[in-house]
Design a protein around this motif. Sequence first.
Motif, PDB file in Angstrom:
ATOM      1  N   ALA A  92       1.748   6.655  -6.989  1.00 42.10           N
ATOM      2  CA  ALA A  92       0.663   7.565  -7.408  1.00 42.10           C
ATOM      3  C   ALA A  92       1.082   9.022  -7.213  1.00 42.10           C
ATOM      4  O   ALA A  92       0.837   9.871  -8.078  1.00 42.10           O
ATOM      5  CB  ALA A  92      -0.603   7.265  -6.626  1.00 42.10           C
ATOM      6  N   ARG A  93       1.723   9.319  -6.079  1.00 43.12           N
ATOM      7  CA  ARG A  93       2.208  10.689  -5.830  1.00 43.12           C
ATOM      8  C   ARG A  93       3.211  11.111  -6.882  1.00 43.12           C
ATOM      9  O   ARG A  93       3.202  12.238  -7.362  1.00 43.12           O
ATOM     10  CB  ARG A  93       2.830  10.792  -4.441  1.00 43.12           C
ATOM     11  CG  ARG A  93       1.871  11.119  -3.343  1.00 43.12           C
ATOM     12  CD  ARG A  93       2.565  11.606  -2.081  1.00 43.12           C
ATOM     13  NE  ARG A  93       3.763  10.861  -1.743  1.00 43.12           N
ATOM     14  CZ  ARG A  93       3.804   9.791  -0.931  1.00 43.12           C
ATOM     15  NH1 ARG A  93       2.702   9.340  -0.388  1.00 43.12           N
ATOM     16  NH2 ARG A  93       4.936   9.181  -0.694  1.00 43.12           N
ATOM     17  N   PRO A 125       0.814  -1.227   0.000  1.00 43.53           N
ATOM     18  CA  PRO A 125       0.000   0.000   0.000  1.00 43.53           C
ATOM     19  C   PRO A 125       0.847   1.276   0.000  1.00 43.53           C
ATOM     20  O   PRO A 125       0.523   2.234  -0.702  1.00 43.53           O
ATOM     21  CB  PRO A 125      -0.825  -0.106   1.283  1.00 43.53           C
ATOM     22  CG  PRO A 125      -0.841  -1.560   1.614  1.00 43.53           C
ATOM     23  CD  PRO A 125       0.469  -2.094   1.125  1.00 43.53           C
ATOM     24  N   ALA A 126       1.941   1.286   0.747  1.00 46.88           N
ATOM     25  CA  ALA A 126       2.797   2.477   0.792  1.00 46.88           C
ATOM     26  C   ALA A 126       3.475   2.699  -0.560  1.00 46.88           C
ATOM     27  O   ALA A 126       3.596   3.842  -1.023  1.00 46.88           O
ATOM     28  CB  ALA A 126       3.845   2.339   1.894  1.00 46.88           C
ATOM     29  N   THR A 135       2.328   1.705  -3.508  1.00 44.54           N
ATOM     30  CA  THR A 135       1.277   2.142  -4.434  1.00 44.54           C
ATOM     31  C   THR A 135       1.004   3.629  -4.276  1.00 44.54           C
ATOM     32  O   THR A 135       0.884   4.369  -5.260  1.00 44.54           O
ATOM     33  CB  THR A 135      -0.011   1.323  -4.197  1.00 44.54           C
ATOM     34  OG1 THR A 135       0.280  -0.055  -4.424  1.00 44.54           O
ATOM     35  CG2 THR A 135      -1.133   1.775  -5.111  1.00 44.54           C
ATOM     36  N   GLU A 136       0.917   4.086  -3.019  1.00 44.77           N
ATOM     37  CA  GLU A 136       0.678   5.506  -2.750  1.00 44.77           C
ATOM     38  C   GLU A 136       1.846   6.366  -3.230  1.00 44.77           C
ATOM     39  O   GLU A 136       1.650   7.423  -3.848  1.00 44.77           O
ATOM     40  CB  GLU A 136       0.451   5.712  -1.252  1.00 44.77           C
ATOM     41  CG  GLU A 136       0.074   7.128  -0.888  1.00 44.77           C
ATOM     42  CD  GLU A 136      -0.201   7.277   0.602  1.00 44.77           C
ATOM     43  OE1 GLU A 136       0.170   8.332   1.152  1.00 44.77           O
ATOM     44  OE2 GLU A 136      -0.786   6.355   1.199  1.00 44.77           O
ATOM     45  N   VAL A 169      -2.092  11.774  -6.594  1.00 44.77           N
ATOM     46  CA  VAL A 169      -2.556  11.941  -5.208  1.00 44.77           C
ATOM     47  C   VAL A 169      -1.992  13.243  -4.664  1.00 44.77           C
ATOM     48  O   VAL A 169      -0.827  13.567  -4.856  1.00 44.77           O
ATOM     49  CB  VAL A 169      -2.077  10.760  -4.336  1.00 44.77           C
ATOM     50  CG1 VAL A 169      -2.458  10.965  -2.878  1.00 44.77           C
ATOM     51  CG2 VAL A 169      -2.659   9.457  -4.847  1.00 44.77           C
ATOM     52  N   ARG A 218      -0.320  15.720  -2.109  1.00 49.62           N
ATOM     53  CA  ARG A 218       0.703  15.460  -1.083  1.00 49.62           C
ATOM     54  C   ARG A 218       0.311  15.982   0.237  1.00 49.62           C
ATOM     55  O   ARG A 218      -0.255  16.827   0.597  1.00 49.62           O
ATOM     56  CB  ARG A 218       2.021  16.072  -1.494  1.00 49.62           C
ATOM     57  CG  ARG A 218       2.562  15.392  -2.730  1.00 49.62           C
ATOM     58  CD  ARG A 218       3.859  15.980  -3.129  1.00 49.62           C
ATOM     59  NE  ARG A 218       4.183  15.403  -4.427  1.00 49.62           N
ATOM     60  CZ  ARG A 218       5.381  15.347  -4.914  1.00 49.62           C
ATOM     61  NH1 ARG A 218       6.379  15.838  -4.249  1.00 49.62           N
ATOM     62  NH2 ARG A 218       5.601  14.831  -6.067  1.00 49.62           N
TER      63      ARG A 218
END
Length: 84
Positions: free
Chosen positions: A76-77, A69-70, A72-73, A82, A84
Motif C-alpha cells: 500500500a505504501r 499484514p506487513a 500488505t502495508e 498509506v 509513511r
Amino acid sequence: MPDRNVPEQQQGPQLGVGELAFDTRTRTLGVVMDTGNGRYSLRPPKGGIEWDAAYEDVRPATVTDQLRPALTEANARSRGDVAR
C-alpha cells in the motif's frame, strides 16, 4: 490424541494466552487474550478491539499469516495508499 467421544469444538483450547492465532472465518491475525465457553478472545497484534472466535475457526498462526499484514502495508505504501 483427541478424544474420539467428544466433538472437536467441545474440546479444550489448543492455543494459550499470548500465542499468535489466525481466525480462519475473518482471515485475521490475532493474539489470544482469553479462552472459555468454546471461544477465544483475540486482539490485533498491534492493539485494538478484541473479538471472539469459536475454537474451530482458529488455528496457530503460520509464518505466512504473520508476514501478510506487513506485506500488505508495504504494498500500500509503495502505491501511495498509506502515509509513511
